[in-house]
Design an enzyme around this catalytic site. Structure first.
Site, mmCIF file in Angstrom:
data_model
loop_
_atom_site.group_PDB
_atom_site.id
_atom_site.type_symbol
_atom_site.label_atom_id
_atom_site.label_comp_id
_atom_site.label_asym_id
_atom_site.label_seq_id
_atom_site.Cartn_x
_atom_site.Cartn_y
_atom_site.Cartn_z
ATOM 1 N N HIS A 161 0.841 -1.199 0.000
ATOM 2 C CA HIS A 161 0.000 0.000 0.000
ATOM 3 C C HIS A 161 0.875 1.248 0.000
ATOM 4 C CE1 HIS A 161 -4.017 -1.885 1.128
ATOM 5 N NE2 HIS A 161 -3.167 -2.897 1.094
ATOM 6 N N ASN A 249 -0.120 -12.421 7.374
ATOM 7 C CA ASN A 249 0.496 -11.411 6.515
ATOM 8 C C ASN A 249 0.122 -10.007 6.987
ATOM 9 O OD1 ASN A 249 -0.166 -13.828 4.198
ATOM 10 N ND2 ASN A 249 1.902 -13.042 4.365
ATOM 11 N N ALA A 250 1.108 -9.101 6.964
ATOM 12 C CA ALA A 250 0.921 -7.700 7.364
ATOM 13 C C ALA A 250 0.480 -7.592 8.822
ATOM 14 C CB ALA A 250 -0.074 -6.997 6.444
ATOM 15 N N HIS A 282 2.570 -17.009 0.491
ATOM 16 C CA HIS A 282 2.230 -16.097 1.581
ATOM 17 C C HIS A 282 2.245 -16.772 2.950
ATOM 18 C CE1 HIS A 282 0.916 -13.405 -1.624
ATOM 19 N NE2 HIS A 282 0.852 -12.448 -0.725
ATOM 20 N N ASP A 304 -6.355 -12.934 -2.785
ATOM 21 C CA ASP A 304 -5.611 -11.664 -2.785
ATOM 22 C C ASP A 304 -5.021 -11.443 -4.173
ATOM 23 O OD1 ASP A 304 -4.791 -9.303 -1.587
ATOM 24 O OD2 ASP A 304 -2.920 -10.128 -0.847
ATOM 25 N N LEU A 341 6.109 -8.926 -1.198
ATOM 26 C CA LEU A 341 5.001 -9.601 -1.862
ATOM 27 C C LEU A 341 3.915 -8.581 -2.187
ATOM 28 C CD1 LEU A 341 4.726 -12.848 0.283
ATOM 29 C CD2 LEU A 341 5.339 -12.728 -2.128
ATOM 30 N N ALA A 342 3.333 -8.706 -3.359
ATOM 31 C CA ALA A 342 2.297 -7.770 -3.808
ATOM 32 C C ALA A 342 1.096 -8.566 -4.299
ATOM 33 C CB ALA A 342 2.826 -6.861 -4.904
#
Length: 418
Positions: A161, A249-250, A282, A304, A341-342
């Site tokens: 982001h 994740n995140a 992920h 995602d 990772l995107a």
């Protein structure tokens, strides 16, 4: 009444098992009907019988987090190559992209999804949100509304982001409403668009707003991109948050003294649903197993997926947005020249197969429930994600040996396969 009968198949049950049986569909209304009622009350017979040769007949898959696919980015405004066009043509191009994904994604068995918009410039929300209400096109997957991931997320857990666009909510709910509301789409109005809202309770003003936001019609509050302690995360769940965005994740990783957001799965009183990206990148297979074993009824598979999600797209460097590019390596997507990772390039049917293969547990049927019954429960959909009489006949036929999608039906009509 025109009736289609599926026979010689294994039907996905709501107890996460497979049971051999038949299923009847009223083609004209596009809904599942009772075979007994058909024969004994209506005294009619099917106009067509499909022998599935002992394959699986499941509710269609539901993806609650998908950023784009087939070259379409749901967060990109204006759409690519429309920068100099009039606004009505930009709108038409955006909706055409949405319809393109809806038409193509049925090849993965997905029959409903939430287009996910990541953190944006504030003025772009007013452009995108009015276009993302519930939408059904002929022969295509259903758009159920949208998932807003950001901008009220933690800088420390931003992932891909854009930092300049992240926001706090100093005025609580009014700060949040000022971002998502538009003249045509209000947060408090049912069925206008917003279905899932990912926020970090450790961001200023968010924790105090969760109760009011969770009380809004049809809106699910999710904890994500957060450094929240387990105590703050648990309070958010008590206040009404019902989902964790892409678990592991995140967010901070599990620590025995403060397990953070992940620790919610150990709560014996109130546990939320949680999303898992089971693309083999992920989340490690062992972590998938740990999460599922801790709270199997809350597991929801999500892709995602990014615009590069396309089973037919080759690996390599591909343009993304804002001048940035992504490296695609199988299911892996990285920001170019980084290890960040995107999102993912995996499809939902692939994630189901992965969950079974990587962990050897749960069974395929249980993994399938994580992409059908469970997301329908999260979104409180009574007419999708199940095989009950009266539900929409959005169905997928799956090879019982390989887990491959053989055909997909929307409202009882075959839209992919044979």
């Amino acid at each position: 009444m025109r009736v289609l009968k599926f026979t010689n198949c294994y039907l996905l049950q709501e107890d996460d098992s497979l049971k051999k049986g038949d299923l009847y569909v009223d083609i004209e209304r596009g809904v599942i009907i009772s075979g007994k009622e058909l024969f004994f009350t209506a005294k009619e017979y099917p106009i067509e019988v499909i022998d599935l040769e002992e394959d699986i007949l499941s509710p269609g898959l539901i993806d609650v987090q998908i950023n784009g696919a087939y070259g379409v980015d749901f967060s990109l405004w204006p759409p690519i190559n429309t920068e100099n066009l009039p606004r009505d043509q930009q709108i038409a191009a955006y909706l055409a992209g949405l319809d393109k994904v809806s038409a193509k994604i049925v090849e993965t068995g997905t029959t409903s999804f939430l287009p996910t918009i990541i953190t944006q410039q504030q003025d772009l929300y007013r452009e995108l949100i009015p276009l993302l209400g519930p939408r059904s096109s002929e022969n295509s997957a259903h758009v159920l509304g949208y998932h807003a991931e950001g901008p009220f997320i933690a800088h420390s857990r931003k992932g891909a982001h854009a930092p300049p666009f992240l926001l706090t909510a100093p005025n609580g709910v009014s700060s949040i409403e000022s971002v998502y509301d538009s003249q045509t789409t209000k947060l408090e109005t049912p069925n206008t668009g917003i279905k899932l809202l990912t926020m970090a309770p450790d961001v200023e003003g968010v924790a105090e707003s969760i109760g009011a936001l969770a009380a809004l019609p049809d809106v699910v509050i999710s904890i994500g991109h957060s450094d929240a302690t387990v105590e703050l995360a648990a309070k958010s769940v008590r206040d009404g948050a019902r989902f964790i965005t892409h678990l592991f994740n995140a967010m901070p990783q599990l620590h025995h003294r403060d397990p953070g957001v992940i620790g919610l799965l150990g709560n014996q009183v109130q546990r939320p649903f949680y999303g898992l990206i089971v693309d083999g990148v992920h989340v490690h297979p062992n972590a998938v197993r740990l999460a599922y074993d801790a709270h199997p009824d809350g597991c929801i598979l999500v892709t995602d997926a990014m615009p590069l999600m396309d089973p037919h797209l080759e690996d390599g460097i591909h343009d993304w947005r804002d001048g940035r590019r992504l490296l695609k390596q199988g299911p892996r997507l990285y920001l170019e020249n980084t290890k960040t990772l995107a999102g993912s390039a995996s499809s939902l049917d692939e994630c189901i197969r992965n969950m079974t293969e990587f962990t050897n547990s749960p069974s395929y049927a249980k993994a399938l429930s994580c992409a059908t019954y469970h997301p329908a429960q999260l979104l409180q959909l009574s007419n999708k994600g199940n095989l009950r009489v009266g539900s929409d006949a959005d169905l997928v036929v799956i090879n019982r040996t390989t887990g491959e999608v053989k055909s997909t039906f929307i409202k009882g009509k075959c839209v992919y396969g044979n």
